[in-house]
Design an enzyme around this catalytic site. Structure first.
Site, mmCIF file in Angstrom:
data_model
loop_
_atom_site.group_PDB
_atom_site.id
_atom_site.type_symbol
_atom_site.label_atom_id
_atom_site.label_comp_id
_atom_site.label_asym_id
_atom_site.label_seq_id
_atom_site.Cartn_x
_atom_site.Cartn_y
_atom_site.Cartn_z
ATOM 1 N N ASP A 15 0.934 -10.039 0.022
ATOM 2 C CA ASP A 15 -0.512 -10.201 0.183
ATOM 3 C C ASP A 15 -0.830 -11.688 0.145
ATOM 4 O O ASP A 15 -0.590 -12.363 -0.863
ATOM 5 C CB ASP A 15 -1.240 -9.458 -0.942
ATOM 6 C CG ASP A 15 -2.733 -9.316 -0.677
ATOM 7 O OD1 ASP A 15 -3.191 -9.707 0.406
ATOM 8 O OD2 ASP A 15 -3.437 -8.824 -1.581
ATOM 9 N N ASP A 109 -3.528 -10.088 6.669
ATOM 10 C CA ASP A 109 -3.026 -10.830 5.515
ATOM 11 C C ASP A 109 -2.181 -10.023 4.534
ATOM 12 O O ASP A 109 -1.843 -10.531 3.457
ATOM 13 C CB ASP A 109 -4.192 -11.471 4.761
ATOM 14 C CG ASP A 109 -5.176 -10.449 4.207
ATOM 15 O OD1 ASP A 109 -5.164 -9.297 4.677
ATOM 16 O OD2 ASP A 109 -5.952 -10.808 3.315
ATOM 17 N N GLU A 110 -1.818 -8.800 4.880
ATOM 18 C CA GLU A 110 -0.960 -8.049 3.959
ATOM 19 C C GLU A 110 -0.113 -7.030 4.720
ATOM 20 O O GLU A 110 -0.477 -6.562 5.795
ATOM 21 C CB GLU A 110 -1.771 -7.354 2.862
ATOM 22 C CG GLU A 110 -2.747 -6.316 3.366
ATOM 23 C CD GLU A 110 -3.420 -5.565 2.230
ATOM 24 O OE1 GLU A 110 -2.749 -5.197 1.243
ATOM 25 O OE2 GLU A 110 -4.639 -5.328 2.337
#
Length: 369
Positions: A15, A109-110
């Site tokens: 993350d 983003d993860e």
């Protein structure tokens, strides 16, 4: 690659830390160390992301900009640059791909990574997570946090444990105890309303949840009861699915001036229908449930949904059902500042959970060595 049912998985959840805001601070040295919000600064604006400096003042994503400024008067707003974020995200996924092909992105983003059989033969999920975080820092100038564990549920919880720029490893024998120690609001999928309902039922932590049997949980939380029962015991058999299909497709618009009249709202909805249909058609998506979202001028949000007995297979069907849902909130005398429409319940047959059976109890030497 299919994992042997008797083999313990090695899962990493990566993350990025305050991703959008961190990209802006990286690209503009004048923003470093300052309270930054990505989003619109107007009275109708909403925070899309906030730097950790801004979060210290309580600024959070999805917060109205006026509220964010009230909490952090020195907050600096930056317009989002999604193409820049997408470019960085592609670079990060290239780093992931050096170690495994089993990558399931959740957003820009993860992502989940299954490194049970890593491409470089390292054999240690911990070492791989460290290498990935180091490569991200060196090659992008950004930091990432990681959770390493034996299933997706706990890996995601672990990645948030030592943020920012941290890592947390949860061994199989530590899983139930780790989950028991957490407030239920940390569980993925437990929002404020569900947490409030749980609190009224005397459930505040994972330990409280583990005291309830599956029948009780199903009575109070419906089909979600089975998930909660197993999650509270550290069990999650879902595989990392590199070919996961989106669960929903939608669009929403925020308006600088509230829309009150029926004609205004229907015209606005038609614009959203076209955007949603273009995305549905492009993704060859199919679904039977349509959800209308409206946010009033006082920031109160309502949703209306309907599930039909057939696939919503053309724009006309989407539009007809969307307007029927809009009928349910008319008249909108208070004024609507945001309107959205989503086709949900898109089924991904490959991402069905493996079932509520206990995973094998093995040592985590496979992960650490």
């Amino acid at each position: 690659m299919v994992t042997d049912p008797g083999e313990i998985r090695k899962i990493i959840h990566v993350d990025m830390d305050a991703f959008y805001a961190s990209v802006e601070q990286r690209d503009n040295p004048e923003l470093r160390g300052k309270s930054v919000a990505v989003g619109g600064s107007s009275k109708r604006g909403v925070v899309a992301a906030a730097s950790y400096e801004a979060r210290a003042f309580g600024v959070r994503s999805a917060m109205p900009s006026v509220t964010a400024l009230r909490q952090c008067p020195d907050l600096i707003f930056v317009k989002p640059r999604f193409e820049a974020y997408k470019a960085v995200s592609r670079h990060i996924r290239e780093i992931f791909a050096r170690y495994t092909d089993e990558i399931q992105p959740l957003s820009l983003d993860e992502a989940y990574l299954d490194v049970t059989h890593d491409k470089q033969g390292i054999g240690s999920a911990v070492k791989i997570a460290k290498a990935i975080r180091a490569a991200i820092r060196e090659e992008t100038g950004l930091t990432a946090s990681a959770g390493v564990s034996y299933n997706k549920f706990i890996a995601k919880l672990a990645s948030d444990q030592n943020k920012p720029d941290g890592m947390c490893v949860i061994l199989p024998e530590q899983g139930p105890e780790f989950v028991a120690s957490l407030p239920v609001r940390r569980f993925h999928g437990v929002g404020p309303r569900t947490a409030e309902k749980m609190a009224k039922l005397g459930v505040h932590t994972g330990a409280d949840l583990a005291q309830k049997d599956e029948i009780w949980l199903s009575q109070h939380f419906g089909s979600w009861g089975a998930y909660l029962f197993h999650a509270a015991r550290g069990i999650d058999n879902r595989p990392v699915n590199a070919n996961a299909v989106r669960k929903s497709i939608g669009a929403e618009s925020t308006y600088f001036e509230d829309k009150r009249s029926e004609d205004e709202l229907r015209e606005a909805l038609d614009d959203i229908v076209q955007i949603v249909w273009d995305r549905i058609d492009r993704n060859q998506a199919q679904g039977k449930t349509l959800v209308l979202k409206a946010r009033y001028s006082d920031f109160r949000t309502v949703t209306r949904s309907r599930t039909v007995g057939h696939i919503l297979s053309n724009r006309s069907a989407i539009a007809t059902l969307g307007h029927a849902l809009l009928d349910q909130i008319l008249p909108a005398e208070m004024g609507v500042r945001l309107l959205g429409l989503t086709l949900s319940g898109l089924v991904d047959q490959n991402d069905i959970a493996a079932g509520p059976t206990m995973q094998g109890q093995f040592t985590f030497d496979h992960v650490e060595k």
